[in-house]
Scaffold this motif. Structure first.
Motif, PDB file in Angstrom:
ATOM      1  N   ARG B 150       4.781 -10.152   7.497  1.00 22.94           N
ATOM      2  CA  ARG B 150       3.592 -10.616   6.282  1.00 22.94           C
ATOM      3  C   ARG B 150       2.490 -11.022   7.173  1.00 22.94           C
ATOM      4  O   ARG B 150       1.436 -10.776   7.048  1.00 22.94           O
ATOM      5  CB  ARG B 150       4.375 -11.399   5.354  1.00 22.94           C
ATOM      6  N   ASP B 153       0.811  -8.222   9.216  1.00 22.26           N
ATOM      7  CA  ASP B 153       0.235  -7.457   8.313  1.00 22.26           C
ATOM      8  C   ASP B 153      -1.236  -8.311   8.186  1.00 22.26           C
ATOM      9  O   ASP B 153      -2.362  -7.568   8.218  1.00 22.26           O
ATOM     10  CB  ASP B 153       0.718  -7.321   6.919  1.00 22.26           C
ATOM     11  N   ARG B 154      -1.261  -9.454   8.017  1.00 19.67           N
ATOM     12  CA  ARG B 154      -2.784 -10.432   7.973  1.00 19.67           C
ATOM     13  C   ARG B 154      -3.441 -10.041   9.025  1.00 19.67           C
ATOM     14  O   ARG B 154      -4.409  -9.831   9.126  1.00 19.67           O
ATOM     15  CB  ARG B 154      -2.374 -11.760   7.506  1.00 19.67           C
ATOM     16  N   ILE B 156      -3.182  -7.664  11.083  1.00 20.46           N
ATOM     17  CA  ILE B 156      -3.539  -6.340  11.475  1.00 20.46           C
ATOM     18  C   ILE B 156      -5.117  -6.292  10.803  1.00 20.46           C
ATOM     19  O   ILE B 156      -6.162  -5.517  10.920  1.00 20.46           O
ATOM     20  CB  ILE B 156      -2.812  -5.273  10.709  1.00 20.46           C
ATOM     21  N   GLY B 157      -4.927  -6.978   9.329  1.00 18.80           N
ATOM     22  CA  GLY B 157      -6.180  -6.848   8.786  1.00 18.80           C
ATOM     23  C   GLY B 157      -7.462  -7.337   9.194  1.00 18.80           C
ATOM     24  O   GLY B 157      -8.423  -6.824   9.170  1.00 18.80           O
ATOM     25  N   MET B 158      -7.316  -8.542   9.983  1.00 20.15           N
ATOM     26  CA  MET B 158      -8.445  -9.118  10.624  1.00 20.15           C
ATOM     27  C   MET B 158      -8.569  -8.397  11.801  1.00 20.15           C
ATOM     28  O   MET B 158      -9.965  -8.310  12.175  1.00 20.15           O
ATOM     29  CB  MET B 158      -7.942 -10.443  11.069  1.00 20.15           C
ATOM     30  N   SER B 161     -11.319  -6.098  10.693  1.00 23.38           N
ATOM     31  CA  SER B 161     -12.445  -6.456  10.309  1.00 23.38           C
ATOM     32  C   SER B 161     -13.446  -7.487  11.180  1.00 23.38           C
ATOM     33  O   SER B 161     -14.532  -7.801  10.891  1.00 23.38           O
ATOM     34  CB  SER B 161     -12.179  -7.114   8.700  1.00 23.38           C
ATOM     35  N   ARG B 171     -12.915   1.201  16.003  1.00 23.28           N
ATOM     36  CA  ARG B 171     -11.432   0.727  15.752  1.00 23.28           C
ATOM     37  C   ARG B 171     -10.816   0.052  16.892  1.00 23.28           C
ATOM     38  O   ARG B 171     -10.931   0.522  18.045  1.00 23.28           O
ATOM     39  CB  ARG B 171     -10.634   1.821  15.243  1.00 23.28           C
ATOM     40  N   GLU B 199       7.360   0.817   8.024  1.00 22.88           N
ATOM     41  CA  GLU B 199       6.872   1.291   6.504  1.00 22.88           C
ATOM     42  C   GLU B 199       5.784   0.350   6.208  1.00 22.88           C
ATOM     43  O   GLU B 199       4.883   0.715   5.557  1.00 22.88           O
ATOM     44  CB  GLU B 199       7.713   1.357   5.686  1.00 22.88           C
ATOM     45  N   ILE B 200       6.056  -0.907   6.159  1.00 22.63           N
ATOM     46  CA  ILE B 200       5.202  -1.980   5.689  1.00 22.63           C
ATOM     47  C   ILE B 200       3.883  -2.014   6.500  1.00 22.63           C
ATOM     48  O   ILE B 200       2.756  -2.221   6.049  1.00 22.63           O
ATOM     49  CB  ILE B 200       6.070  -3.309   5.725  1.00 22.63           C
ATOM     50  N   LEU B 201       4.195  -1.870   7.953  1.00 20.35           N
ATOM     51  CA  LEU B 201       2.841  -2.225   8.667  1.00 20.35           C
ATOM     52  C   LEU B 201       2.019  -1.131   9.122  1.00 20.35           C
ATOM     53  O   LEU B 201       0.784  -1.067   9.266  1.00 20.35           O
ATOM     54  CB  LEU B 201       3.322  -2.916   9.919  1.00 20.35           C
ATOM     55  N   SER B 202       2.758   0.103   8.871  1.00 22.57           N
ATOM     56  CA  SER B 202       1.930   1.330   9.269  1.00 22.57           C
ATOM     57  C   SER B 202       1.129   1.570  10.458  1.00 22.57           C
ATOM     58  O   SER B 202      -0.010   1.748  10.173  1.00 22.57           O
ATOM     59  CB  SER B 202       1.473   2.068   8.075  1.00 22.57           C
ATOM     60  N   ILE B 203       1.729   0.880  11.421  1.00 22.02           N
ATOM     61  CA  ILE B 203       0.879   1.068  12.761  1.00 22.02           C
ATOM     62  C   ILE B 203       2.111   1.835  13.732  1.00 22.02           C
ATOM     63  O   ILE B 203       3.203   1.643  13.409  1.00 22.02           O
ATOM     64  CB  ILE B 203       0.111  -0.018  13.501  1.00 22.02           C
TER      65      ILE B 203
END
Lengths: 220, 271
Positions: B150, B153-154, B156-158, B161, B171, B199-203
């Motif tokens: 988790r 995932d946070r 990766i979002g950063m 952005s 990117r 599957e959760i992180l999809s990278i």
């Protein structure tokens, strides 16, 4: 957009009020087209053309008149009269302070009523769209949230929170391809993971409201 | 062209520093000119793992603040000459890092090296943000357990952005490095398996590093595992990951220690 001025009797009093407004906001009429709505003036009002001239002397640019009586003379000089209608210009609030000299806002494209995201929503991210539906082509991670004024469609796993019908829309629904949500809410009615039927976890699911109750069913 | 790579994770203790050292050394062993930069100001560790702790004079903060020249602060590795370290300060904190100063240092490093590898601190505060800001490539280090996934995932979002590339509409290339993976425990359902995490992180997956004593031993003797035990299973996984970073297409396999029949029989240690 044009401003509408609707003079009322007695005209001197109305003019004085207008002058006070101009004194508060000297640039208020600058460059703004104005339509005068003369519908409130009785047919016998003397020298309406002269009254309009006195408006022009105050820097008000009249592009047309509305509700003018056919017996008045010299009105045509102030723009071709618009036919009197039952729907004059909408009332407009006039700001008390002088508006700042900001450039005119760029024309805004027609506001979209749905939002489509091509990417997964990551933990900690929050998607808020109050005007309508949200569609997500990807998953919504644990710790992420999606809020929509309308319905929410998720073509992936929903592991975070989905909050639909934000602005009191009880018809909103939530759809997802794999339901592992932490929380679902529609129009303020919510359900946490603990309350969700275990049989639906991991399946394609839709959720909707029946009265004050959230209903859920598998789609496959 | 120089590439800036950030090794990051969100969560602490997943193996960022170990992986920075191992990947940096592996890339250097393959011939590239590499610098590893410790952004964990106040809790520096990379110098220990690199075995350079007794040679630190100036550090990243000194260079950022203009008290020392970059060349004075860089420490050249004794084993591989095309591997350098820019250590962090132990006495200062992350507030001493400034955006402009970091941008200038990264710019100078880009001119000198092929790879600039930034070891991010844990967390999502200023130090971690500055470590990722200039990155072209990110290696997200994740352990096969839910809290690590988790947090990743946070992060990766950063990366999508809050980085210079994201602000320009470009990117950051992102890779997942799964560390401390124990195939036996994953098979028994005691930890997430590779597919769950992907599957959760999809990278894309850069590599799987097995839970291994070799990694711990290498850290303790102050050497990247790819130098200390280059034929070990962990080192080979890091070498392959480094080659994938260089653009080679190599299939990722779950690494297994070569075990004899007896050790396989008694492979389940008593906790």
């Amino acid at each position: 957009m044009a401003l509408v001025l609707a003079p009322e009797l007695p005209l001197p009093t109305w003019l004085a009020a207008l002058d006070a407004q101009i004194a508060r906001a000297p640039t208020f009429f600058d460059g703004r087209p104005v339509v005068t709505d003369l519908g409130a003036l009785p047919a016998g009002t003397p020298d309406v053309a002269g009254f309009l001239k006195s408006l022009e002397e105050r820097g008000i640019r009249i592009i047309g008149t509305e509700g003018a009586h056919p017996s008045w003379s010299g009105i045509e000089a102030w723009g071709r009269p618009f036919p009197a209608t039952n729907k004059p210009g909408r009332p407009m609030t006039i700001p008390d302070e002088a508006p700042k000299n900001t450039p005119a806002p760029a024309p805004v494209a027609a506001e979209a009523s749905s939002l489509v995201l091509d990417e997964p929503v990551r933990s900690g991210q929050s998607v808020v769209f109050e005007r309508g539906d949200v569609t997500i082509l990807g998953s919504v991670a644990s710790g992420a949230e999606v809020m929509a004024g309308g319905s929410i469609h998720i073509y992936g796993a929903l592991r975070g929170r989905a909050i639909a019908g934000l602005a009191g829309n009880s018809k909103a629904r939530i759809f997802c391809r794999k339901m592992q949500a932490e929380l679902l809410a529609i129009d303020g009615v919510y359900q946490t993971a603990d309350d969700m039927p275990a049989a639906l976890v991991g399946r394609a699911v839709q959720a909707w409201l029946e009265g004050e109750q959230m209903k859920m069913t598998a789609l496959d | 062209m120089a590439k800036v790579l950030v090794v990051t994770s969100g969560k602490g203790g997943v193996g960022k520093t170990t992986s920075t050292a191992a990947l940096g050394a592996a890339l250097a062993q393959n011939g590239a000119n590499v610098v590893v930069v410790d952004f964990d100001v106040g809790l520096r560790n990379l110098d220990l793992v690199m075995g350079a702790e007794r040679r630190v004079v100036y550090d990243l903060i000194n260079v950022v603040q203009g008290d020392a020249k970059l060349a004075q602060a860089l420490i050249r590795d004794k084993r591989i000459e095309n591997l350098s370290l820019l250590p962090a300060s132990q006495t200062r904190d992350k507030d001493a890092l400034t955006n402009e100063g970091v941008a200038r240092v990264i710019g100078e490093l880009r001119e000198k090296f092929d790879w600039v590898i930034c070891d991010s601190p844990a967390g999502i505060e200023k130090g971690a943000m500055l470590a990722m800001y200039h990155a072209d490539v990110a290696v997200v280090v994740t352990n096969p357990e839910v809290s690590s996934v988790r947090d990743s995932d946070r992060i990766i979002g950063m990366l999508d952005s809050k980085t210079a590339r994201a602000e320009k509409g470009e990117r950051v290339e992102k890779h997942l490095l799964l560390t401390r993976y124990d195939p036996g425990r994953a098979a028994r359902g005691e930890m997430l398996n590779v597919d769950d995490v992907l599957e959760i992180l999809s990278i894309p997956l850069l590599g799987i590093i097995p839970e291994s004593q070799e990694v711990l031993q290498a850290s303790n003797i102050g050497s990247p595992v790819t130098l200390a035990n280059p034929n070990g299973v962990a080192a080979r996984a890091y070498f392959e990951a480094a080659r994938r970073l260089g653009g080679e297409k190599i299939e990722v396999v779950v690494p297994m220690e070569r075990k004899g029949f007896i050790s396989r029989l008694f492979g389940r240690r008593v906790a």
